[in-house]
Scaffold this active site. Sequence first.
Site, PDB file in Angstrom:
ATOM      1  CG  LEU A 164      -2.004  -1.138   1.187  1.00 38.92           C
ATOM      2  CD1 LEU A 164      -2.956  -1.007   2.372  1.00 38.92           C
ATOM      3  CD2 LEU A 164      -2.795  -1.216  -0.118  1.00 38.92           C
TER       4      LEU A 164
ATOM      5  CB  THR B 111       7.332  -2.755 -18.816  1.00 38.38           C
ATOM      6  OG1 THR B 111       7.157  -1.672 -19.722  1.00 38.38           O
ATOM      7  CG2 THR B 111       8.713  -2.617 -18.196  1.00 38.38           C
ATOM      8  CG  ASP B 112       6.205  -1.521 -24.048  1.00 38.81           C
ATOM      9  OD1 ASP B 112       6.368  -0.932 -22.957  1.00 38.81           O
ATOM     10  OD2 ASP B 112       5.459  -1.078 -24.953  1.00 38.81           O
ATOM     11  CD  GLU B 113       8.695   2.675 -19.884  1.00 37.14           C
ATOM     12  OE1 GLU B 113       9.793   3.021 -19.421  1.00 37.14           O
ATOM     13  OE2 GLU B 113       7.649   3.289 -19.685  1.00 37.14           O
TER      14      GLU B 113
ATOM     15  CE1 TYR C 207       8.329   0.461 -14.011  1.00 40.90           C
ATOM     16  CE2 TYR C 207       8.498   1.125 -16.314  1.00 40.90           C
ATOM     17  CZ  TYR C 207       7.930   0.335 -15.329  1.00 40.90           C
ATOM     18  OH  TYR C 207       6.966  -0.593 -15.667  1.00 40.90           O
TER      19      TYR C 207
ATOM     20  CE  LYS D  53       8.531  -4.178 -14.259  1.00 41.84           C
ATOM     21  NZ  LYS D  53       7.696  -4.785 -13.181  1.00 41.84           N
TER      22      LYS D  53
ATOM     23  CB  VAL E 246       1.502  17.718 -24.260  1.00 38.53           C
ATOM     24  CG1 VAL E 246       2.239  16.966 -25.363  1.00 38.53           C
ATOM     25  CG2 VAL E 246       0.025  17.339 -24.245  1.00 38.53           C
ATOM     26  CE1 TYR E 247       4.789  15.505 -18.521  1.00 43.52           C
ATOM     27  CE2 TYR E 247       5.962  13.417 -18.744  1.00 43.52           C
ATOM     28  CZ  TYR E 247       5.176  14.284 -17.994  1.00 43.52           C
ATOM     29  OH  TYR E 247       4.786  13.910 -16.729  1.00 43.52           O
TER      30      TYR E 247
HETATM   31  P1  NAD Z   1       0.748   0.703  -9.903  1.00 43.38           P
HETATM   32  O1  NAD Z   1       1.790   1.718  -9.566  1.00 43.38           O
HETATM   33  O2  NAD Z   1      -0.638   1.148 -10.190  1.00 43.38           O
HETATM   34  O3  NAD Z   1       0.649  -0.359  -8.707  1.00 43.38           O
HETATM   35  C1  NAD Z   1       1.768  -0.869  -8.058  1.00 43.38           C
HETATM   36  C2  NAD Z   1       1.292  -1.629  -6.820  1.00 43.38           C
HETATM   37  O4  NAD Z   1       2.446  -2.216  -6.207  1.00 43.38           O
HETATM   38  C3  NAD Z   1       0.623  -0.741  -5.776  1.00 43.38           C
HETATM   39  O5  NAD Z   1      -0.518  -1.381  -5.261  1.00 43.38           O
HETATM   40  C4  NAD Z   1       1.684  -0.610  -4.697  1.00 43.38           C
HETATM   41  O6  NAD Z   1       1.158  -0.406  -3.394  1.00 43.38           O
HETATM   42  C5  NAD Z   1       2.400  -1.944  -4.810  1.00 43.38           C
HETATM   43  N1  NAD Z   1       3.770  -1.893  -4.301  1.00 43.38           N
HETATM   44  C6  NAD Z   1       4.724  -0.977  -4.595  1.00 43.38           C
HETATM   45  N2  NAD Z   1       5.848  -1.240  -3.908  1.00 43.38           N
HETATM   46  C7  NAD Z   1       5.610  -2.372  -3.198  1.00 43.38           C
HETATM   47  C8  NAD Z   1       6.390  -3.156  -2.296  1.00 43.38           C
HETATM   48  N3  NAD Z   1       7.650  -2.802  -1.995  1.00 43.38           N
HETATM   49  N4  NAD Z   1       5.852  -4.264  -1.766  1.00 43.38           N
HETATM   50  C9  NAD Z   1       4.562  -4.621  -2.047  1.00 43.38           C
HETATM   51  N5  NAD Z   1       3.772  -3.895  -2.859  1.00 43.38           N
HETATM   52  C10 NAD Z   1       4.287  -2.789  -3.431  1.00 43.38           C
HETATM   53  O7  NAD Z   1       1.350  -0.117 -11.099  1.00 43.38           O
HETATM   54  P2  NAD Z   1       0.625  -0.727 -12.403  1.00 43.38           P
HETATM   55  O8  NAD Z   1       0.544   0.317 -13.443  1.00 43.38           O
HETATM   56  O9  NAD Z   1      -0.563  -1.466 -11.981  1.00 43.38           O
HETATM   57  O10 NAD Z   1       1.762  -1.766 -12.880  1.00 43.38           O
HETATM   58  C11 NAD Z   1       1.817  -3.066 -12.299  1.00 43.38           C
HETATM   59  C12 NAD Z   1       2.980  -3.827 -12.897  1.00 43.38           C
HETATM   60  O11 NAD Z   1       2.816  -3.898 -14.316  1.00 43.38           O
HETATM   61  C13 NAD Z   1       4.334  -3.164 -12.671  1.00 43.38           C
HETATM   62  O12 NAD Z   1       5.265  -4.178 -12.378  1.00 43.38           O
HETATM   63  C14 NAD Z   1       4.656  -2.482 -13.988  1.00 43.38           C
HETATM   64  O13 NAD Z   1       6.049  -2.440 -14.184  1.00 43.38           O
HETATM   65  C15 NAD Z   1       3.984  -3.411 -14.981  1.00 43.38           C
HETATM   66  N6  NAD Z   1       3.514  -2.795 -16.230  1.00 43.38           N
HETATM   67  C16 NAD Z   1       2.704  -1.688 -16.199  1.00 43.38           C
HETATM   68  C17 NAD Z   1       2.220  -1.169 -17.406  1.00 43.38           C
HETATM   69  C18 NAD Z   1       1.305   0.044 -17.426  1.00 43.38           C
HETATM   70  O14 NAD Z   1       1.022   0.571 -18.498  1.00 43.38           O
HETATM   71  N7  NAD Z   1       0.811   0.523 -16.298  1.00 43.38           N
HETATM   72  C19 NAD Z   1       2.570  -1.760 -18.628  1.00 43.38           C
HETATM   73  C20 NAD Z   1       3.404  -2.898 -18.609  1.00 43.38           C
HETATM   74  C21 NAD Z   1       3.847  -3.395 -17.408  1.00 43.38           C
HETATM   75  O1  DAU Z   2       5.135   0.934 -21.830  1.00 49.34           O
HETATM   76  C1  DAU Z   2       4.737   0.387 -20.605  1.00 49.34           C
HETATM   77  C2  DAU Z   2       4.932   1.406 -19.504  1.00 49.34           C
HETATM   78  O2  DAU Z   2       3.901   2.387 -19.680  1.00 49.34           O
HETATM   79  C3  DAU Z   2       4.861   0.814 -18.111  1.00 49.34           C
HETATM   80  O3  DAU Z   2       5.930  -0.077 -17.945  1.00 49.34           O
HETATM   81  C4  DAU Z   2       4.940   1.909 -17.051  1.00 49.34           C
HETATM   82  O4  DAU Z   2       4.776   1.368 -15.761  1.00 49.34           O
HETATM   83  C5  DAU Z   2       3.837   2.913 -17.313  1.00 49.34           C
HETATM   84  O5  DAU Z   2       3.954   3.994 -16.411  1.00 49.34           O
HETATM   85  C6  DAU Z   2       3.906   3.432 -18.745  1.00 49.34           C
HETATM   86  O6  DAU Z   2       5.077   4.252 -18.935  1.00 49.34           O
HETATM   87  P1  DAU Z   2       5.016   5.589 -19.809  1.00 49.34           P
HETATM   88  O7  DAU Z   2       6.113   6.475 -19.388  1.00 49.34           O
HETATM   89  O8  DAU Z   2       4.899   5.273 -21.250  1.00 49.34           O
HETATM   90  O9  DAU Z   2       3.582   6.139 -19.327  1.00 49.34           O
HETATM   91  P2  DAU Z   2       3.068   7.600 -18.892  1.00 49.34           P
HETATM   92  O10 DAU Z   2       1.591   7.496 -18.766  1.00 49.34           O
HETATM   93  O11 DAU Z   2       3.848   8.161 -17.767  1.00 49.34           O
HETATM   94  O12 DAU Z   2       3.395   8.458 -20.178  1.00 49.34           O
HETATM   95  C7  DAU Z   2       2.904   8.105 -21.469  1.00 49.34           C
HETATM   96  C8  DAU Z   2       3.458   9.100 -22.458  1.00 49.34           C
HETATM   97  O13 DAU Z   2       2.834  10.379 -22.240  1.00 49.34           O
HETATM   98  C9  DAU Z   2       4.951   9.350 -22.310  1.00 49.34           C
HETATM   99  O14 DAU Z   2       5.496   9.562 -23.599  1.00 49.34           O
HETATM  100  C10 DAU Z   2       5.034  10.619 -21.460  1.00 49.34           C
HETATM  101  C11 DAU Z   2       3.798  11.378 -21.880  1.00 49.34           C
HETATM  102  N1  DAU Z   2       3.146  12.202 -20.830  1.00 49.34           N
HETATM  103  C12 DAU Z   2       2.834  11.604 -19.647  1.00 49.34           C
HETATM  104  C13 DAU Z   2       2.180  12.304 -18.664  1.00 49.34           C
HETATM  105  C14 DAU Z   2       1.849  11.649 -17.353  1.00 49.34           C
HETATM  106  C15 DAU Z   2       2.783  13.521 -21.087  1.00 49.34           C
HETATM  107  O15 DAU Z   2       3.055  14.057 -22.185  1.00 49.34           O
HETATM  108  N2  DAU Z   2       2.157  14.225 -20.104  1.00 49.34           N
HETATM  109  C16 DAU Z   2       1.833  13.680 -18.898  1.00 49.34           C
HETATM  110  O16 DAU Z   2       1.257  14.365 -18.036  1.00 49.34           O
END
Ligand code: NAD
Ligand code: DAU
Length: 363
Positions: free
Chosen positions: A57, A147-149, A172, A176, A228-229
């Site tokens: 949490l 992640t694809d990152e 990040y 990963k 927008v970045y």
């Molecule tokens: P999120 O940030 O919404 O959730 C992360 C969760 O992990 C939270 O509930 C947090 O409390 C918990 N957490 C963090 N540190 C912890 C710790 N030390 N011990 C136990 N719990 C902990 O993340 P998300 O967007 O749901 O992503 C989940 C997973 O999917 C991540 O591993 C991320 O790298 C991967 N992923 C995310 C995306 C995306 O677009 N969001 C895409 C591909 C992969």
């Molecule tokens: O590709 C998978 C990844 O996608 C996951 O592994 C990560 O956990 C998840 O956070 C996400 O990473 P990104 O950096 O791609 O997501 P984010 O939503 O932060 O940003 C998406 C794109 O938009 C990125 O090019 C940055 C841009 N951005 C983001 C925010 C939050 C903006 O331009 N303005 C914003 O306010």
Amino acid sequence: MENQTESTLNFIDKDKIPTDEHKIILVTGGAGFIGSNFIRYLISKYPNFKVINFDKLTYAGNLNNLITIEDNVNYVFFKGDVADPKDVKTAFEQFSPDYVVHFAAESHVDKSIINPDIFLKTNVLGTQILLNYSREHKVQKFVQVSTDEVYGSIGNDLNVNEEARLEPNNPYSASKASADLLLRVAYQTYGQRINVIRACNNFGPYQFPEKLVPVIIHNALNNIEIPVYGDGKNIREWIHVEDHCRAIDVIMQNGKSGETYNVGTGNKWENIELVEHILEKLNINNNIISYVLDRQGHDIRYSVDSSKIRKELGWKPQIAFEVGLDQVITWYTNHMDWIEEITTGKYMNYYDDIYKPRMMETQ
Ligand code: NAD
Ligand code: DAU
């Protein structure tokens, strides 16, 4: 959600103690965005699965995400830190999981640039600790939600398959990628059964409003500038979170041990196009868009080749992008209270930390 204290939340009532007919799935990070969607998916689909939600949490973990299933007899919450061996040991001794699906992570790139250390602790050390106890407890499969990152920025017209080099460009994605290598070691050296899953950008309900899609919708609905970045030309590939959950399920149950699977849709957008598209759907003028200082080391383009999971496991995305986007816009519009709880609390500090410096630099 009140009383998120260890003493109340680690309580397990007798009805929730798993029996032999049940498979026990330990889901880490189940209170976050994708983890909570995955838990709801498992609970509704498999009456014979007991799901243990192991979550620290952090600011991103929100038990309100699971309010619809929190009383289900097949669901248990355990408050713990993946980077703390004591917590992990206790959970493994208490539940003896058959499968571990590891979502828990620090997940936001911008935060990782400001403070990389916690990303290494949680995402790298935490993964190793879970692997250690999974080995000791003879877990049937450890599924790493990567992640694809990890592939870094991908040139135009290219898609990367699972054999591509790992070239992460921010703390990040480096954390990963490091965890993915530890999975490789678990398989090669210790013979553990594992899969690694590399999905593209997820969108869907319960996504924390630090990520692009909820930032757009929340700001637009509240008449706040949408940052927008850079020039907004960076490209991301988008998948609805439920399609990702289905992929994780199919890989957990049928994926060949030792294999990595990309999960993608081919649905790619420049950030600025996506922002304008959502604004159009909301009938809001583009003058709410504000170009701000670019993210350092900002990857230009992500794009995965997901033919392996399609061919070998028969998975394909089921939710058309426009349908998913409309559903998500409706969800956020109907859940302003969920978002308000976040934006009026800790998230405001986050907002000041991340966006104020960018806006000052571009003024
Ligand atoms: P999120 O940030 O919404 O959730 C992360 C969760 O992990 C939270 O509930 C947090 O409390 C918990 N957490 C963090 N540190 C912890 C710790 N030390 N011990 C136990 N719990 C902990 O993340 P998300 O967007 O749901 O992503 C989940 C997973 O999917 C991540 O591993 C991320 O790298 C991967 N992923 C995310 C995306 C995306 O677009 N969001 C895409 C591909 C992969
Ligand atoms: O590709 C998978 C990844 O996608 C996951 O592994 C990560 O956990 C998840 O956070 C996400 O990473 P990104 O950096 O791609 O997501 P984010 O939503 O932060 O940003 C998406 C794109 O938009 C990125 O090019 C940055 C841009 N951005 C983001 C925010 C939050 C903006 O331009 N303005 C914003 O306010």
